[in-house]
Scaffold this active site. Sequence first.
Site, PDB file in Angstrom:
ATOM      1  N   HIS A   1     -50.708  17.957  70.428  1.00 51.81           N
ATOM      2  CA  HIS A   1     -51.604  18.880  69.734  1.00 51.81           C
ATOM      3  C   HIS A   1     -51.842  18.499  68.276  1.00 51.81           C
ATOM      4  CE1 HIS A   1     -51.955  21.788  72.967  1.00 51.81           C
ATOM      5  NE2 HIS A   1     -50.666  21.796  73.116  1.00 51.81           N
TER       6      HIS A   1
ATOM      7  N   HIS B   1     -47.731  25.765  74.952  1.00 52.23           N
ATOM      8  CA  HIS B   1     -46.259  25.689  74.879  1.00 52.23           C
ATOM      9  C   HIS B   1     -45.721  26.547  73.745  1.00 52.23           C
ATOM     10  CE1 HIS B   1     -46.447  22.452  77.782  1.00 52.23           C
ATOM     11  NE2 HIS B   1     -45.157  22.290  77.737  1.00 52.23           N
TER      12      HIS B   1
HETATM   13  C1  LIG Z   1     -52.019  46.274  75.790  1.00 52.98           C
HETATM   14  C2  LIG Z   1     -52.419  45.447  76.955  1.00 52.98           C
HETATM   15  C3  LIG Z   1     -53.926  45.298  77.118  1.00 52.98           C
HETATM   16  C4  LIG Z   1     -54.337  44.854  78.503  1.00 52.98           C
HETATM   17  C5  LIG Z   1     -55.824  44.746  78.761  1.00 52.98           C
HETATM   18  C6  LIG Z   1     -56.191  44.697  80.240  1.00 52.98           C
HETATM   19  C7  LIG Z   1     -56.229  43.294  80.798  1.00 52.98           C
HETATM   20  C8  LIG Z   1     -56.340  43.290  82.332  1.00 52.98           C
HETATM   21  C9  LIG Z   1     -55.511  42.206  82.938  1.00 52.98           C
HETATM   22  C10 LIG Z   1     -55.175  42.531  84.349  1.00 52.98           C
HETATM   23  C11 LIG Z   1     -54.533  41.339  85.092  1.00 52.98           C
HETATM   24  C12 LIG Z   1     -53.085  41.177  84.710  1.00 52.98           C
HETATM   25  C13 LIG Z   1     -52.396  40.141  85.615  1.00 52.98           C
HETATM   26  C14 LIG Z   1     -51.077  39.809  85.020  1.00 52.98           C
HETATM   27  C15 LIG Z   1     -50.368  38.760  85.967  1.00 52.98           C
HETATM   28  C16 LIG Z   1     -50.367  37.487  85.264  1.00 52.98           C
HETATM   29  O1  LIG Z   1     -51.255  36.656  85.390  1.00 52.98           O
HETATM   30  S1  LIG Z   1     -48.913  37.094  84.445  1.00 52.98           S
HETATM   31  C17 LIG Z   1     -49.169  35.450  83.856  1.00 52.98           C
HETATM   32  C18 LIG Z   1     -49.660  35.475  82.424  1.00 52.98           C
HETATM   33  N1  LIG Z   1     -49.939  34.112  82.019  1.00 52.98           N
HETATM   34  C19 LIG Z   1     -48.977  33.308  81.621  1.00 52.98           C
HETATM   35  O2  LIG Z   1     -47.828  33.683  81.540  1.00 52.98           O
HETATM   36  C20 LIG Z   1     -49.408  31.914  81.301  1.00 52.98           C
HETATM   37  C21 LIG Z   1     -48.233  31.107  80.845  1.00 52.98           C
HETATM   38  N2  LIG Z   1     -48.701  29.757  80.541  1.00 52.98           N
HETATM   39  C22 LIG Z   1     -48.192  28.714  81.170  1.00 52.98           C
HETATM   40  O3  LIG Z   1     -47.318  28.823  81.980  1.00 52.98           O
HETATM   41  C23 LIG Z   1     -48.770  27.370  80.790  1.00 52.98           C
HETATM   42  O4  LIG Z   1     -48.949  26.587  81.940  1.00 52.98           O
HETATM   43  C24 LIG Z   1     -47.851  26.607  79.824  1.00 52.98           C
HETATM   44  C25 LIG Z   1     -46.491  26.338  80.445  1.00 52.98           C
HETATM   45  C26 LIG Z   1     -47.667  27.436  78.575  1.00 52.98           C
HETATM   46  C27 LIG Z   1     -48.469  25.273  79.471  1.00 52.98           C
HETATM   47  O5  LIG Z   1     -49.724  25.540  78.895  1.00 52.98           O
HETATM   48  P1  LIG Z   1     -50.728  24.316  78.625  1.00 52.98           P
HETATM   49  O6  LIG Z   1     -51.911  24.891  77.958  1.00 52.98           O
HETATM   50  O7  LIG Z   1     -50.914  23.529  79.859  1.00 52.98           O
HETATM   51  O8  LIG Z   1     -49.874  23.373  77.675  1.00 52.98           O
HETATM   52  P2  LIG Z   1     -50.179  22.901  76.199  1.00 52.98           P
HETATM   53  O9  LIG Z   1     -49.084  23.410  75.346  1.00 52.98           O
HETATM   54  O10 LIG Z   1     -51.568  23.231  75.769  1.00 52.98           O
HETATM   55  O11 LIG Z   1     -50.005  21.296  76.357  1.00 52.98           O
HETATM   56  C28 LIG Z   1     -51.117  20.460  76.569  1.00 52.98           C
HETATM   57  C29 LIG Z   1     -50.563  19.152  77.100  1.00 52.98           C
HETATM   58  O12 LIG Z   1     -49.458  18.654  76.314  1.00 52.98           O
HETATM   59  C30 LIG Z   1     -48.301  18.530  77.115  1.00 52.98           C
HETATM   60  N3  LIG Z   1     -47.108  18.950  76.390  1.00 52.98           N
HETATM   61  C31 LIG Z   1     -47.044  19.885  75.421  1.00 52.98           C
HETATM   62  N4  LIG Z   1     -45.781  20.014  75.009  1.00 52.98           N
HETATM   63  C32 LIG Z   1     -45.036  19.154  75.755  1.00 52.98           C
HETATM   64  C33 LIG Z   1     -43.650  18.848  75.810  1.00 52.98           C
HETATM   65  N5  LIG Z   1     -42.773  19.441  75.016  1.00 52.98           N
HETATM   66  N6  LIG Z   1     -43.217  17.911  76.701  1.00 52.98           N
HETATM   67  C34 LIG Z   1     -44.106  17.290  77.503  1.00 52.98           C
HETATM   68  N7  LIG Z   1     -45.436  17.541  77.508  1.00 52.98           N
HETATM   69  C35 LIG Z   1     -45.881  18.476  76.633  1.00 52.98           C
HETATM   70  C36 LIG Z   1     -48.542  19.490  78.281  1.00 52.98           C
HETATM   71  O13 LIG Z   1     -47.753  19.123  79.398  1.00 52.98           O
HETATM   72  C37 LIG Z   1     -49.998  19.322  78.516  1.00 52.98           C
HETATM   73  O14 LIG Z   1     -50.155  18.097  79.185  1.00 52.98           O
HETATM   74  P3  LIG Z   1     -51.376  17.943  80.258  1.00 52.98           P
HETATM   75  O15 LIG Z   1     -51.167  18.987  81.314  1.00 52.98           O
HETATM   76  O16 LIG Z   1     -52.629  18.221  79.440  1.00 52.98           O
HETATM   77  O17 LIG Z   1     -51.233  16.533  80.739  1.00 52.98           O
END
Ligand SMILES: CCCCCCCCCCCCCCCC(=O)SCCNC(=O)CCNC(=O)[C@H](O)C(C)(C)COP(=O)(O)OP(=O)(O)OC[C@H]1O[C@@H](n2cnc3c(N)ncnc32)[C@H](O)[C@@H]1OP(=O)(O)O
Length: 251
Positions: A217, A158
Amino acid sequence: MDKFIERGRFAFVYPVVLICGLVVHLLANGSTLQHQKDTYYLLSPNNVINLVFAYKGNLIWTILFVSLAAYQIKIRVSRSDLLPRDARTTYPARWHRLGKEYAVKIILKNLLLYVIFFVIDCVFVWTGGSCSSSATKSAERCRKEGGKWENGFDISGHFCFLTNVSLILWLELSSIQKYLNSDERTPSKLWRVLLYSNVSVLVIWAFVLSVTAIYYHTTLEKILGLLMGYICPVIMYWLVPSHTALRQLLY
Ligand SMILES: CCCCCCCCCCCCCCCC(=O)SCCNC(=O)CCNC(=O)[C@H](O)C(C)(C)COP(=O)(O)OP(=O)(O)OC[C@H]1O[C@@H](n2cnc3c(N)ncnc32)[C@H](O)[C@@H]1OP(=O)(O)O
């Protein structure tokens, strides 16, 4: 609001949110916090604000970023008369240059986030973490399978994600604000709508982070998540623009 955006004070919002959250977490009784987390809907992982604004954050960000990019192209391309004659280029050339810059920014942001979250997942697995439902090494895939991502060092996704995407929008808002002020034009209704819709989402994201800062966390997981939240803005809005070769290649 204009001064807040124009002078870049938004960069301090996220460390302040974290510090305030840590102080509340420190002062509050652990069992009280757990009870509140178990009792109040808005503090649970499945609350609609978290599910929509965090887990659908990439979609929301893309809509807002594209709207800001389109507005920037509209106001900058249409005002070439302000440029000195020798700097004046044709309308299609200006449109192409700005369109390419914003397309590259979207690709770069996604590439960087892909690498960042790959590293976050690797650290989690290397420190003994795993998914309860399968052998997947991706937090996102584990969550989609309905599994529990547990027992590892879980850098806050987050803080990392919402800080990155928020700062990118703040920086684009700041760029538009400075341009409009330099142009001494009265802000149009369209700009006001864009500004307040972006700021509304940014406030909601800050609220989500304040809940994370207090209830989720460990301290180190949140601090590392916050620090990683500056990777995209630093690369996209300082490293690339300040290096001629990179700027000419990418922007
Ligand atoms: C110069 C460049 C070099 C490049 C070098 C070549 C590399 C070559 C790559 C080629 C390939 C590319 C391909 C690109 C195409 C893509 O893939 S673009 C996508 C890129 N990736 C992203 O954008 C990922 C974004 N991340 C997300 O959306 C995640 O799901 C989130 C929304 C950040 C959540 O992450 P999370 O780890 O699940 O959450 P976290 O903060 O750790 O929270 C843990 C727990 O606490 C809860 N929690 C935390 N805060 C809260 C809150 N405020 N309220 C309620 N609950 C909460 C969470 O809900 C979670 O609960 P559980 O699910 O465990 O029950």
